[in-house]
Design an enzyme around this catalytic site. Sequence first.
Site, PDB file in Angstrom:
ATOM      1  N   ARG A 213      -4.622  -1.877  -0.442  1.00 57.19           N
ATOM      2  CA  ARG A 213      -4.602  -0.505  -0.943  1.00 57.19           C
ATOM      3  C   ARG A 213      -3.695  -0.371  -2.165  1.00 57.19           C
ATOM      4  NH1 ARG A 213      -5.638  -0.706   4.368  1.00 57.19           N
ATOM      5  NH2 ARG A 213      -7.289   0.669   5.168  1.00 57.19           N
TER       6      ARG A 213
ATOM      7  N   ASP B 114      -9.411  -5.427   2.053  1.00 57.78           N
ATOM      8  CA  ASP B 114      -9.770  -4.124   2.605  1.00 57.78           C
ATOM      9  C   ASP B 114     -10.613  -3.407   1.554  1.00 57.78           C
ATOM     10  OD1 ASP B 114      -9.664  -1.605   4.185  1.00 57.78           O
ATOM     11  OD2 ASP B 114      -8.001  -2.609   5.193  1.00 57.78           O
TER      12      ASP B 114
ATOM     13  N   HIS C 202     -14.059  -2.242   7.000  1.00 58.09           N
ATOM     14  CA  HIS C 202     -13.053  -2.335   5.932  1.00 58.09           C
ATOM     15  C   HIS C 202     -13.397  -3.465   4.968  1.00 58.09           C
ATOM     16  CE1 HIS C 202     -10.242   0.668   7.497  1.00 58.09           C
ATOM     17  NE2 HIS C 202     -10.440   0.171   8.709  1.00 58.09           N
TER      18      HIS C 202
ATOM     19  N   ASP D 292     -11.343  -3.868  13.376  1.00 55.18           N
ATOM     20  CA  ASP D 292     -11.088  -2.486  13.765  1.00 55.18           C
ATOM     21  C   ASP D 292     -11.968  -1.512  12.989  1.00 55.18           C
ATOM     22  OD1 ASP D 292      -9.564  -3.315  11.466  1.00 55.18           O
ATOM     23  OD2 ASP D 292      -8.600  -1.351  11.497  1.00 55.18           O
ATOM     24  N   GLU D 293     -12.134  -0.343  13.539  1.00 51.19           N
ATOM     25  CA  GLU D 293     -12.748   0.818  12.875  1.00 51.19           C
ATOM     26  C   GLU D 293     -14.062   0.475  12.163  1.00 51.19           C
ATOM     27  OE1 GLU D 293      -8.757   3.477  12.000  1.00 51.19           O
ATOM     28  OE2 GLU D 293      -9.421   2.097  10.436  1.00 51.19           O
TER      29      GLU D 293
ATOM     30  N   TYR E 123       4.212   1.723  13.469  1.00 51.26           N
ATOM     31  CA  TYR E 123       3.590   2.010  12.173  1.00 51.26           C
ATOM     32  C   TYR E 123       4.629   2.627  11.239  1.00 51.26           C
ATOM     33  CZ  TYR E 123      -1.217   0.627  13.039  1.00 51.26           C
ATOM     34  OH  TYR E 123      -2.357  -0.115  13.249  1.00 51.26           O
ATOM     35  N   PHE E 124       5.018   1.852  10.229  1.00 51.00           N
ATOM     36  CA  PHE E 124       6.082   2.280   9.331  1.00 51.00           C
ATOM     37  C   PHE E 124       5.552   3.051   8.115  1.00 51.00           C
ATOM     38  CE2 PHE E 124       9.134  -1.376  10.700  1.00 51.00           C
ATOM     39  CZ  PHE E 124       9.124  -0.877  11.994  1.00 51.00           C
ATOM     40  N   ASP E 125       4.236   3.273   8.075  1.00 56.17           N
ATOM     41  CA  ASP E 125       3.703   4.166   7.044  1.00 56.17           C
ATOM     42  C   ASP E 125       3.793   5.622   7.496  1.00 56.17           C
ATOM     43  OD1 ASP E 125       1.833   3.388   8.996  1.00 56.17           O
ATOM     44  OD2 ASP E 125       0.129   3.945   7.756  1.00 56.17           O
TER      45      ASP E 125
ATOM     46  N   GLU F 169      -1.355   2.935   1.740  1.00 52.71           N
ATOM     47  CA  GLU F 169      -1.993   4.058   1.064  1.00 52.71           C
ATOM     48  C   GLU F 169      -1.002   4.843   0.203  1.00 52.71           C
ATOM     49  OE1 GLU F 169      -2.495   3.317   4.234  1.00 52.71           O
ATOM     50  OE2 GLU F 169      -4.545   3.772   4.895  1.00 52.71           O
TER      51      GLU F 169
END
Length: 781
Positions: free
Chosen positions: A176, A205, A280, A344-345, A436-438, A488
């Site tokens: 990203r 990604d 992704h 994932d996703e 999750y550190f975002d 992001e």
Amino acid sequence: MKYKIFTILVLVSLLYGCDSKRDAQRSIIPRPSIAYPDENLCFSINNKTRIIIQTDDSAIGAVIDTFSIWLSQKSGFTLAKTKLENQEDLANSILVSTFQADTAIGDEGYRLRVSPEQVTIQATSYKGIFYAIQSLKQMTPPEVFAGTSNKIEWPATLVIDKPFYRWRGMHLDVSRHFFPVTFIKKFIDMLAFYKMNTFHWHLTDDNGWRIEIKSYPDLTKKAAWHVDRNHEKWSNPTPPQAGEKATVGGFYTQEEIKEVVRYAATRCITIIPEIEMPGHSSEVFNAYPNLSCKGDTLPVQPATYWPNVDILCGGNDDVFTFIDSVLTEVASLFPGPYIHIGGDEADKTRWKECKKCQARIKRENLKDEAELQSYFIHRVEKIVNSKGKRMIGWDEILEGGLAPDATVMVWRNMDAGVASIKAGHDVIMTPTSHCYFDYYQADPEFEPEAIGGFNSLKNVYNFNPTPPGLTKEEEKHILGTQGNLWSEFLPNEKQVEYMAFPRLLAIAEVGWTKPSRKDYESFIKRVEQHKRLLAAMGITVGNISAKVDILLTQDSITGLFFASMQTDRYKPDIRYTLDGSTPTSSSPAYEKPFKVEKNTTILAAIFENGKMIEKPSKREINFHKAIGATVNLDSIAHYKYSARGPLSLTDGIFGSIKFNDGQWLGFEGSDAGINLDLKQKKEITTLSIHFVNDFKAWILLPKRVSIFTSSNGKDFKLIKSSDLFNTVSNEETEIVPFKISFPPVKSQYFRIEIESAGLLPESHPFKGEKAWLFLDEVVLN
């Protein structure tokens, strides 16, 4: 005699004593297994200090060579390196030696003894020697790192240490936003400094392919670049225009990859590459559109791409040829035992429309697209295994079953981890709730924009990767944990550091330190000391949350209620009011829990140098008959919005206007069923609940709320139902109080059923997606 002993101690302290101001700032993170410090005495590096190596191990020799160079650069002295000649030759030395394999200490453990005359480092392998050196570096004055002093001195201490978990890592997304090799090395240095041993490198990604693949050169010629939207909001970019040149991005050559892998290895870090599939992966279709279901050439996404419907075609054998070729080259570059394949996703929209995918489903006797994903993952697993590697994937890969050799990286919730373990898989526990550190680490109003959520330093530290209820054999499947940095909202290196530190220190201690040795008060004191070290090393450190958590608890014996206050910070000056007014520096200072006997509005804030550093926390405590009730939910809240669990619904404290404040429970696309045991019969005539309404954030009011009662807690009968007028707003978030009244009902057991809006309506830009339901504080009176 006592006078003589005292005189000797004073003389020793004068000769070998540490600068007391510096000593107060030295401590080790992660917390060692055993540590006996004596900060009144020190060992100091001088021009006669020698390094004596009592081993022929070349790997240890390489570690010591690097350490020797560091000492020389920082102290200005060139330290001689010699072999041990005789026991009388140990004064003013750093002695490095090994001992026979010791199961009690393992190959990463070490013993470190610092006295005024000598430093002794012992371990069974080069890894233990390396980690002992990191402890010595952490005890080095910050001024040495900053270059304002060359006085290296370490306080006298005895440390016996080893890690609790095998996998202690950090993840970094370079798709990203792309980061150069120089920063990747700096990031690896910091992982090593805190005794982490794994770097999870997220290389591909939707926003860019970052690794050179010689058999598919267009991946880096085309798929690594996108149009410039850096001046626009990530969540709402202008779509790429026809003919617009892609100028933003980058990639790592295979030579750069090899260089980074070697660099990490000298710091006892294994790099795990991640190549995302089948989802992704839309960036691939800019270079090789034939690998998609539709065959269209797509632009590489410059910002958000959700839902990410364009994924690798599950019915096209060319896709598996592509994967085989890519992973052949990846396996040759990364000597570690694992390749991460994402998994994932994976949105199945294109697969449902794709003739090749539907033909594959029919030919392989698969039930649906979900089973096609399982087929896809199984086939990829065989490819990974054929390269001599083990497969890791996010926890969705568990769906449909896996070979026992596959390792599951758990991100959605701990239940997925338990299911993986029960199925016989090794797991890495890294749930969004703690890892999750975002996510925001402090009040979003005072922080740079982040993806959402809230994950404070204390929340990270309180994480336990081993869930309760497992057998000792099952616990062996838990390899460890890691922090995750999705990029992001990390447009530059400083922002990566800001979001990583100091939370990286917390996850490092979670991974290394035995749970019984963890203590947040000790940790936060050491963090304050390490903030000076990090600043001296040029690391940007994020804010520690100044939020004051105001809690209401009931004394089980007296039945009285007490308000208490907690924060993430070390010895904060908390000032509070009880009348709803804003606290000032002259307001009462919080010292201990205090009794609350009526409805009260508490405001509390942290002050530094007489000034409030964030806006005050506010809690309206509403005494009602459900406070202290036992609460059970039909289904758990979403992992991002689980507050403090079901009890958050009856703690007397109302959620604020911010639905990510840690007080609201959020449910994605599902109804909520709440069972209440009031512990004794109480007469109830009203039910009220607060809901969030935020159309833009996909949060809608429920359709209907119903309340039931029961005489035994099992068989319930309806008291009353009420429909809600589902207001729609395109403006600001609003809290909507809901209330229904009914004739008096005296009972111990009540049940509330809340029917969610289900899907977003036609009027919403993302119609048909799952709507959210947010609720807090179930009030019975």
